[in-house]
Write a protein that holds these residues in place. Structure first.
Motif, short mmCIF file in Angstrom:
data_model
loop_
_atom_site.label_atom_id
_atom_site.label_comp_id
_atom_site.label_asym_id
_atom_site.label_seq_id
_atom_site.Cartn_x
_atom_site.Cartn_y
_atom_site.Cartn_z
N LEU A 209 -3.92 -5.15 -0.69
CA LEU A 209 -3.38 -6.39 -1.24
C LEU A 209 -2.44 -6.15 -2.42
CD1 LEU A 209 -6.60 -8.61 -1.06
CD2 LEU A 209 -4.83 -8.24 0.67
N GLY A 210 -2.30 -4.89 -2.80
CA GLY A 210 -1.33 -4.56 -3.85
C GLY A 210 0.10 -4.56 -3.36
N GLY A 211 0.28 -4.58 -2.03
CA GLY A 211 1.60 -4.68 -1.45
C GLY A 211 2.42 -3.40 -1.43
N VAL A 212 1.82 -2.28 -1.85
CA VAL A 212 2.57 -1.02 -1.90
C VAL A 212 2.46 -0.26 -0.58
CG1 VAL A 212 2.77 1.21 -3.05
CG2 VAL A 212 2.28 -0.85 -4.39
N LEU A 213 1.28 -0.26 0.02
CA LEU A 213 1.07 0.47 1.26
C LEU A 213 1.79 -0.23 2.41
CD1 LEU A 213 -0.42 2.75 2.78
CD2 LEU A 213 -2.32 1.15 3.11
N ARG A 214 2.67 0.50 3.06
CA ARG A 214 3.43 -0.07 4.18
C ARG A 214 3.01 0.51 5.52
NH1 ARG A 214 5.58 -4.57 2.91
NH2 ARG A 214 6.96 -4.32 4.70
N ASP A 215 2.66 1.81 5.53
CA ASP A 215 2.38 2.48 6.79
C ASP A 215 1.15 3.38 6.62
OD1 ASP A 215 2.33 3.80 9.17
OD2 ASP A 215 4.26 4.80 8.94
N PRO A 216 -0.02 2.91 7.05
CA PRO A 216 -1.24 3.70 6.89
C PRO A 216 -1.22 5.03 7.64
CG PRO A 216 -1.78 1.42 7.31
CD PRO A 216 -0.30 1.56 7.56
N ARG A 230 -9.20 -2.10 9.72
CA ARG A 230 -8.11 -2.96 9.26
C ARG A 230 -6.80 -2.20 9.04
NH1 ARG A 230 -11.64 -6.82 5.13
NH2 ARG A 230 -12.77 -7.86 6.82
N PHE A 231 -6.92 -0.88 8.94
CA PHE A 231 -5.73 -0.06 8.69
C PHE A 231 -5.24 0.66 9.94
CE2 PHE A 231 -7.93 -0.55 4.66
CZ PHE A 231 -6.90 -0.78 3.76
N ASN A 232 -5.87 0.42 11.09
CA ASN A 232 -5.48 1.15 12.28
C ASN A 232 -4.25 0.54 12.95
OD1 ASN A 232 -6.32 -0.98 13.99
ND2 ASN A 232 -8.34 -0.05 14.37
N ALA A 233 -3.72 1.25 13.93
CA ALA A 233 -2.47 0.84 14.57
C ALA A 233 -2.57 -0.50 15.28
CB ALA A 233 -2.03 1.92 15.56
N GLU A 234 -3.78 -0.86 15.70
CA GLU A 234 -3.96 -2.13 16.40
C GLU A 234 -3.94 -3.32 15.43
OE1 GLU A 234 -7.38 -4.44 19.08
OE2 GLU A 234 -7.67 -2.34 18.47
N ASN A 235 -4.60 -3.18 14.30
CA ASN A 235 -4.77 -4.31 13.39
C ASN A 235 -3.76 -4.38 12.25
OD1 ASN A 235 -7.12 -5.36 14.70
ND2 ASN A 235 -8.33 -3.72 13.74
N TRP A 236 -3.21 -3.24 11.85
CA TRP A 236 -2.37 -3.23 10.65
C TRP A 236 -1.13 -4.12 10.76
CZ3 TRP A 236 -2.79 -2.64 5.75
CH2 TRP A 236 -1.65 -2.48 4.95
N PRO A 237 -0.39 -4.14 11.87
CA PRO A 237 0.80 -5.01 11.90
C PRO A 237 0.47 -6.46 11.59
CG PRO A 237 0.86 -3.46 13.72
CD PRO A 237 -0.49 -3.32 13.10
N HIS A 238 -0.63 -6.97 12.14
CA HIS A 238 -1.04 -8.35 11.84
C HIS A 238 -1.37 -8.50 10.36
CE1 HIS A 238 -3.18 -12.22 12.35
NE2 HIS A 238 -4.04 -11.71 11.47
N ASN A 239 -2.14 -7.56 9.82
CA ASN A 239 -2.54 -7.65 8.41
C ASN A 239 -1.36 -7.47 7.47
OD1 ASN A 239 -5.21 -8.11 9.13
ND2 ASN A 239 -5.72 -5.93 9.16
N LEU A 240 -0.43 -6.62 7.84
CA LEU A 240 0.75 -6.42 7.00
C LEU A 240 1.57 -7.70 6.88
CD1 LEU A 240 2.59 -4.60 5.34
CD2 LEU A 240 3.70 -3.87 7.47
N ALA A 241 1.65 -8.46 7.96
CA ALA A 241 2.38 -9.74 7.91
C ALA A 241 1.73 -10.68 6.90
CB ALA A 241 2.43 -10.37 9.29
N LEU A 242 0.39 -10.70 6.87
CA LEU A 242 -0.31 -11.52 5.89
C LEU A 242 -0.01 -11.03 4.47
CD1 LEU A 242 -3.88 -11.81 7.50
CD2 LEU A 242 -2.08 -13.55 7.49
N ILE A 243 -0.04 -9.72 4.32
CA ILE A 243 0.19 -9.13 3.00
C ILE A 243 1.60 -9.43 2.50
CG2 ILE A 243 0.39 -6.93 1.77
CD1 ILE A 243 -1.92 -5.95 3.68
N GLU A 244 2.57 -9.39 3.38
CA GLU A 244 3.94 -9.69 2.98
C GLU A 244 4.06 -11.12 2.47
OE1 GLU A 244 6.03 -8.66 6.53
OE2 GLU A 244 6.44 -6.59 5.85
N SER A 245 3.38 -12.04 3.11
CA SER A 245 3.38 -13.43 2.63
C SER A 245 2.65 -13.54 1.30
CB SER A 245 2.71 -14.34 3.66
OG SER A 245 3.44 -14.38 4.87
N PHE A 246 1.60 -12.77 1.15
CA PHE A 246 0.84 -12.75 -0.10
C PHE A 246 1.68 -12.20 -1.25
CE2 PHE A 246 -2.19 -10.51 -2.95
CZ PHE A 246 -2.94 -11.60 -3.37
N VAL A 247 2.43 -11.15 -0.98
CA VAL A 247 3.33 -10.58 -2.00
C VAL A 247 4.35 -11.61 -2.43
CG1 VAL A 247 5.13 -8.86 -2.40
CG2 VAL A 247 3.00 -8.18 -1.26
#
Length: 333
Positions: A209-216, A230-247
């Motif tokens: 949620l710090g917004g720094v990690l882009r690619d696990p 939550r950091f795997n290839a299946e779930n991360w793209p979805h979670n990253l989209a949430l994080i970008e909105s959070f940032v």
């Protein structure tokens, strides 16, 4: 936020403490010994007065680092450590037997270079040992002056109540962040009812949620997050989209994403503390300042609606770890 301090075991503390784990272990190669010493001293200079460690963090290396780095400054901070998780070659598991607790406390005191630990947790629930037996050993250590209070980590509400009936619990530590809400099922309310502080670890979603990690996929193999769904290839793209909105939400509010994540957790109750970890001096200062930021309720509410158990993809732990967690779990969707 009106109150500037919160309490644990009768001690007045800044609600933002420092989780020291990643100075020695868990998130890839830790910082150098010298940089770890520098960061710990800088933390005290900034006003941190609650430091959290555990025996498992580097197999005692983290406790030893704190003992060396802050020798001569022991009276400036509230010290918490933990025992119970055993990782000794093929011997792995949880041991909160009275003998193990007694030995662990003495070793922690030696490594930390102190004669007193303010708060000593059982790091996980041990179903093989009666709660009254484990708590009895910790109560004995309190009577002996070795520890000031005991706590439990990742315990269920029912087991917290049972422990508290044997001897008052000083604090409950568990994971709590926008994307990990398990404590809201029972533990958060139980702690409030019993007057027990809740200490939230990984309040910035293990850094996500710090917004720094882009690619696990760029994380080192030794980084615990490489095994977390939550950091795997299946779930991360979805979670990253949430994080970008959070940032974007944080930027609009004029704070860092990490500060918004911390402020949200702290807003969940006046018995809640956070212990974010960091290896960055910049983030160290930002995290500590999160308590003093006047964030409108509508910003916290927007964060709450954006990232939560219903919107995030993936479990917080991989399957092999889940049986060791006693805290109530959400039913699978």
């Amino acid at each position: 936020m009106t109150d500037k301090i919160r309490t644990i075991s009768g001690k007045t503390l800044h609600p933002v403490g420092l989780g020291c784990m990643n100075l020695s272990w868990a998130y890839g190669t830790p910082p150098s010994h010298e940089d770890g010493i520098k960061l710990l001293n800088r933390a005290l200079d900034l006003g941190y007065n609650h430091l959290d460690t555990a025996r498992i963090y580097g197999g005692g290396k983290n406790e030893a680092l704190i003992g060396e780095a802050l020798k001569g400054r022991r009276n400036e901070f509230f010290l918490a450590s933990k025992c119970g998780i055993v990782v000794d070659g093929p011997k792995r598991g949880v041991d909160c037997s009275p003998d193990a607790i007694d030995q662990a406390i003495d070793e922690s005191l030696r490594l930390l270079g102190t004669d007193h630990i303010d708060l000593y947790y059982m790091h996980r629930f041990d179903p093989k040992v009666g709660i009254s037996d484990s708590v009895g050993a910790l109560a004995g250590a309190i009577e002996a002056g070795k520890i000031g209070a005991y706590g439990v980590s990742e315990w269920s509400a029912a087991h917290i109540r049972e422990a508290h009936s044997v001897h008052p619990v000083g604090a409950v530590q568990t994971e709590y962040s926008l994307w990990t809400r398990n404590v809201e099922l029972a533990v958060l309310g139980t702690c409030r009812e019993l007057g027990v502080p809740l200490v939230a670890f990984s309040p910035v979603g293990r850094g996500a949620l710090g917004g720094v990690l882009r690619d696990p996929s760029t994380l080192e193999e030794s980084d615990l997050r490489t095994k977390m769904p939550r950091f795997n290839a299946e779930n991360w793209p979805h979670n990253l989209a949430l994080i970008e909105s959070f940032v974007a939400l944080a930027e609009e509010a004029g704070v860092t994403p990490g500060q918004l994540a911390l402020a949200w957790v702290l807003s969940r109750g006046d018995h809640v503390h956070v212990i974010p970890g960091t290896t960055s001096l910049q983030h160290l200062g930002d995290n500590h300042a999160a308590w003093d930021l006047p964030l409108p309720e509508e910003v916290l509410s927007a964060a709450d609606a954006l990232i939560n158990e219903d919107t995030v993809a993936g479990h917080r732990y991989h399957e092999a770890i889940r049986p060791t967690i006693d805290t109530e779990e959400f039913e699978p969707a």
